[in-house]
Design a protein around this motif. Sequence first.
Motif, PDB file in Angstrom:
ATOM      1  N   THR A 105       0.813  -1.225   0.000  1.00 33.68           N
ATOM      2  CA  THR A 105       0.000   0.000   0.000  1.00 33.68           C
ATOM      3  C   THR A 105       0.842   1.268   0.000  1.00 33.68           C
ATOM      4  O   THR A 105       0.306   2.367  -0.203  1.00 33.68           O
ATOM      5  N   ASP A 106       2.139   1.163   0.259  1.00 36.97           N
ATOM      6  CA  ASP A 106       2.970   2.377   0.291  1.00 36.97           C
ATOM      7  C   ASP A 106       3.238   2.949  -1.102  1.00 36.97           C
ATOM      8  O   ASP A 106       3.933   3.961  -1.237  1.00 36.97           O
ATOM      9  N   ILE A 107       2.683   2.308  -2.150  1.00 43.84           N
ATOM     10  CA  ILE A 107       2.806   2.878  -3.493  1.00 43.84           C
ATOM     11  C   ILE A 107       1.606   3.770  -3.813  1.00 43.84           C
ATOM     12  O   ILE A 107       1.523   4.312  -4.930  1.00 43.84           O
ATOM     13  N   LEU A 108       0.679   3.950  -2.800  1.00 46.20           N
ATOM     14  CA  LEU A 108      -0.541   4.704  -3.049  1.00 46.20           C
ATOM     15  C   LEU A 108      -0.378   6.175  -2.648  1.00 46.20           C
ATOM     16  O   LEU A 108       0.323   6.516  -1.681  1.00 46.20           O
ATOM     17  N   LYS A 139       5.167   6.860 -10.210  1.00 46.12           N
ATOM     18  CA  LYS A 139       6.596   7.171 -10.062  1.00 46.12           C
ATOM     19  C   LYS A 139       7.228   6.302  -8.981  1.00 46.12           C
ATOM     20  O   LYS A 139       8.335   5.786  -9.140  1.00 46.12           O
ATOM     21  N   ILE A 140       6.506   6.164  -7.854  1.00 46.62           N
ATOM     22  CA  ILE A 140       7.027   5.313  -6.773  1.00 46.62           C
ATOM     23  C   ILE A 140       7.080   3.866  -7.247  1.00 46.62           C
ATOM     24  O   ILE A 140       8.069   3.149  -7.015  1.00 46.62           O
ATOM     25  N   LEU A 141       6.017   3.440  -7.935  1.00 47.30           N
ATOM     26  CA  LEU A 141       5.988   2.066  -8.451  1.00 47.30           C
ATOM     27  C   LEU A 141       7.127   1.846  -9.442  1.00 47.30           C
ATOM     28  O   LEU A 141       7.808   0.807  -9.410  1.00 47.30           O
ATOM     29  N   SER A 184      10.017   3.357  -9.513  1.00 52.23           N
ATOM     30  CA  SER A 184      11.314   3.277  -8.816  1.00 52.23           C
ATOM     31  C   SER A 184      11.511   1.914  -8.176  1.00 52.23           C
ATOM     32  O   SER A 184      12.645   1.456  -7.999  1.00 52.23           O
ATOM     33  N   ARG A 185      10.425   1.246  -7.841  1.00 49.13           N
ATOM     34  CA  ARG A 185      10.506  -0.091  -7.237  1.00 49.13           C
ATOM     35  C   ARG A 185      10.984  -1.133  -8.260  1.00 49.13           C
ATOM     36  O   ARG A 185      11.729  -2.055  -7.899  1.00 49.13           O
ATOM     37  N   VAL A 186      10.522  -0.997  -9.478  1.00 50.32           N
ATOM     38  CA  VAL A 186      10.807  -2.046 -10.470  1.00 50.32           C
ATOM     39  C   VAL A 186      12.003  -1.707 -11.360  1.00 50.32           C
ATOM     40  O   VAL A 186      12.566  -2.592 -11.996  1.00 50.32           O
ATOM     41  N   PHE A 187      12.394  -0.423 -11.384  1.00 46.55           N
ATOM     42  CA  PHE A 187      13.483  -0.022 -12.278  1.00 46.55           C
ATOM     43  C   PHE A 187      14.797  -0.672 -11.830  1.00 46.55           C
ATOM     44  O   PHE A 187      15.215  -0.550 -10.678  1.00 46.55           O
ATOM     45  N   GLY A 188      15.431  -1.385 -12.742  1.00 40.67           N
ATOM     46  CA  GLY A 188      16.701  -2.042 -12.439  1.00 40.67           C
ATOM     47  C   GLY A 188      16.555  -3.374 -11.735  1.00 40.67           C
ATOM     48  O   GLY A 188      17.554  -4.037 -11.456  1.00 40.67           O
ATOM     49  N   ASP A 189      15.324  -3.761 -11.428  1.00 49.36           N
ATOM     50  CA  ASP A 189      15.078  -5.041 -10.759  1.00 49.36           C
ATOM     51  C   ASP A 189      14.263  -5.913 -11.717  1.00 49.36           C
ATOM     52  O   ASP A 189      13.038  -5.780 -11.819  1.00 49.36           O
ATOM     53  N   LYS A 190      14.933  -6.798 -12.433  1.00 46.29           N
ATOM     54  CA  LYS A 190      14.274  -7.583 -13.476  1.00 46.29           C
ATOM     55  C   LYS A 190      13.146  -8.444 -12.927  1.00 46.29           C
ATOM     56  O   LYS A 190      12.097  -8.599 -13.569  1.00 46.29           O
ATOM     57  N   LEU A 243      10.211  -6.159 -12.099  1.00 42.44           N
ATOM     58  CA  LEU A 243       9.644  -5.660 -13.356  1.00 42.44           C
ATOM     59  C   LEU A 243       8.809  -6.745 -14.028  1.00 42.44           C
ATOM     60  O   LEU A 243       7.728  -6.468 -14.557  1.00 42.44           O
ATOM     61  N   LYS A 244       9.305  -7.982 -13.996  1.00 42.77           N
ATOM     62  CA  LYS A 244       8.539  -9.091 -14.573  1.00 42.77           C
ATOM     63  C   LYS A 244       7.234  -9.313 -13.803  1.00 42.77           C
ATOM     64  O   LYS A 244       6.190  -9.590 -14.404  1.00 42.77           O
ATOM     65  N   ASN A 245       7.302  -9.189 -12.473  1.00 38.51           N
ATOM     66  CA  ASN A 245       6.087  -9.351 -11.672  1.00 38.51           C
ATOM     67  C   ASN A 245       5.022  -8.345 -12.100  1.00 38.51           C
ATOM     68  O   ASN A 245       3.845  -8.695 -12.262  1.00 38.51           O
ATOM     69  N   LEU A 246       5.446  -7.092 -12.286  1.00 42.44           N
ATOM     70  CA  LEU A 246       4.502  -6.042 -12.676  1.00 42.44           C
ATOM     71  C   LEU A 246       3.982  -6.290 -14.098  1.00 42.44           C
ATOM     72  O   LEU A 246       2.775  -6.161 -14.349  1.00 42.44           O
ATOM     73  N   SER A 247       4.894  -6.654 -14.996  1.00 41.56           N
ATOM     74  CA  SER A 247       4.502  -6.905 -16.393  1.00 41.56           C
ATOM     75  C   SER A 247       3.512  -8.058 -16.479  1.00 41.56           C
ATOM     76  O   SER A 247       2.546  -7.998 -17.254  1.00 41.56           O
TER      77      SER A 247
END
Length: 558
Positions: free
Chosen positions: A411-414, A423-425, A427-433, A436-440
């Motif tokens: 919930t801290d991405i809200l 933007k917060i979301l 920064s969480r996935v940028f550089g973390d493959k 990033l895959k989880n989000l995709s």
Amino acid sequence: MSAFRSGLLVLTSPLAALTPRLAPILTSAARLVEQTLYVHLQPGLSLGGPAQPHSSHVQATVEIINLITGLYAGADAHRHLDIRVLLTNIRTKSPTPPPSLGSVQNLAHPPEVVLTDFQTLDGGQYNPVKQQLERYATSCYSCCPQLVSVLLYPEYNPGDTSTEPSVAPYSSDFSASPVPKSPMHPLQGYNHVAVGGTFDHLHNAHKLLLTVACLLAQKRLVVGVADKDLLENKVLRELLQPYTDRVKHLSEFLVDMKPSLAFDIVPLLDHYGPAGTDPSLECLVVSEETYRGGLAVNSHRLENGLGELALYQILLLKNPDQKENEEDKVSSSSFRQRLLGTLLRPPYKRPDLPSNVYVVGLTGISGSGKTSVSRLLQELGAKIIDSDKLGHQAYAPDGLAYQAVIKAFGTDILNEDGTINRKILGSRVFGDKKQLKNLSDIVWPIIEQMGREEINKAAAEGKTICVIDAALLLEAGWNSMVHEVWTIVVPETEALQRIRDRDSVSEAMALNRLQNQMNNQCRVDQSHVVLSTLWEPHITRKQVEKAWTLLLERIKSQ
């Protein structure tokens, strides 16, 4: 309507008489042959006598070069034809005896028809001249079993020079001492000759360069084919043929033209290539454009204790149908520009989509100009489905991805109002493959589902063409719901500058953004149509209108 895929044109007129006749002769031949037209020069050959005619050696002279230059210059008026001047019977001045003409030469595309400019008053069905022509052709080359013969009777207008190919008289330059040569001056042959180039989409200027090189070579021709770093600054380099394809087409052309030569086709990885290091080479064939490069090769050879090469310079061929933004010479870059907006591969069959709607996926790297092209397509009548807007809807509190994203990332991405702070979301996935895959894995299938719903709505509204505007079209696999992929390309340097100007970010940030995207080449390799916004907006508009018109024709013909 052309009737034959391949043909052999036997030219028998005296060389001086042929030049003004080339254009009408080629026009007549082009009406009969639709793909490959071989040209055999045998000036003075008589097909009217009782004895079977035989091929004989023709002395290679400046006049021959002028004629071949005129042939390839005139050939650009018939772009459907792959014209190849055969050199087996043409020899240069050389201490090496010319090869025998007794054997039949195999051709890559055996002629189905043999044509000639030889004229006779006998026009009967069993014309003996036609029979002699067939015997002559089959004694020289491998032809189709059911060979057809045709006597061409072009309409010559002696007083009209407007149909002659626009090409200046041929000139040559040997090393540093250019000496004007008379038309009848015999050409000096060399045992080992070199030539280089990109040889992309082999065109008539390439063929002229290669023909002169083959004519001068007695034993071996070394051909350097530009690759890797030498391709970096080529216009529309993504549309360059792969090195292996270029070599394949080049090899077939060379073997057809002069099979008695040994051909060494090698990658050209620097500006000198084998011409700068091979001590056995004697001559380098260059064009007006690359002559200075030839001088640099000779300087390099002298620095390394090697003798200078004789430089043999040929003319550039003028582009007879120069379009805006094209070069005034016949060139591969102009050819690649003409590919923009055309269909490069067959469209996908999509039985799962509504039958009354055709779907195009529009993609490109950041800064490629995708938004401007999307706007032009909308003006032309396309229904635009914006994947970014679908993404915003998916992330909204009532969106299909909202709960799954919160569950996966907390919930801290809200924001305070309960919306997802992208933007917060990010920064969480940028550089973390993994992240990033989880989000995709959450978002991409939902956006595809929403896209399909939009396609169905468009079909119900009577829209015939939908364009899915999606930077991630290929990465997300959304090309599974389109008939065609259209990619917009610009050089990376141009895209970097556009991103910096548009988003006010540093070069490093812009570069990092591009490096995390699929590159131009990977996109083009999966595309049906390619466009470019590199030039002025009105040129982009013309490209898009051309692509749209061709698309409508494809849809209509289904």
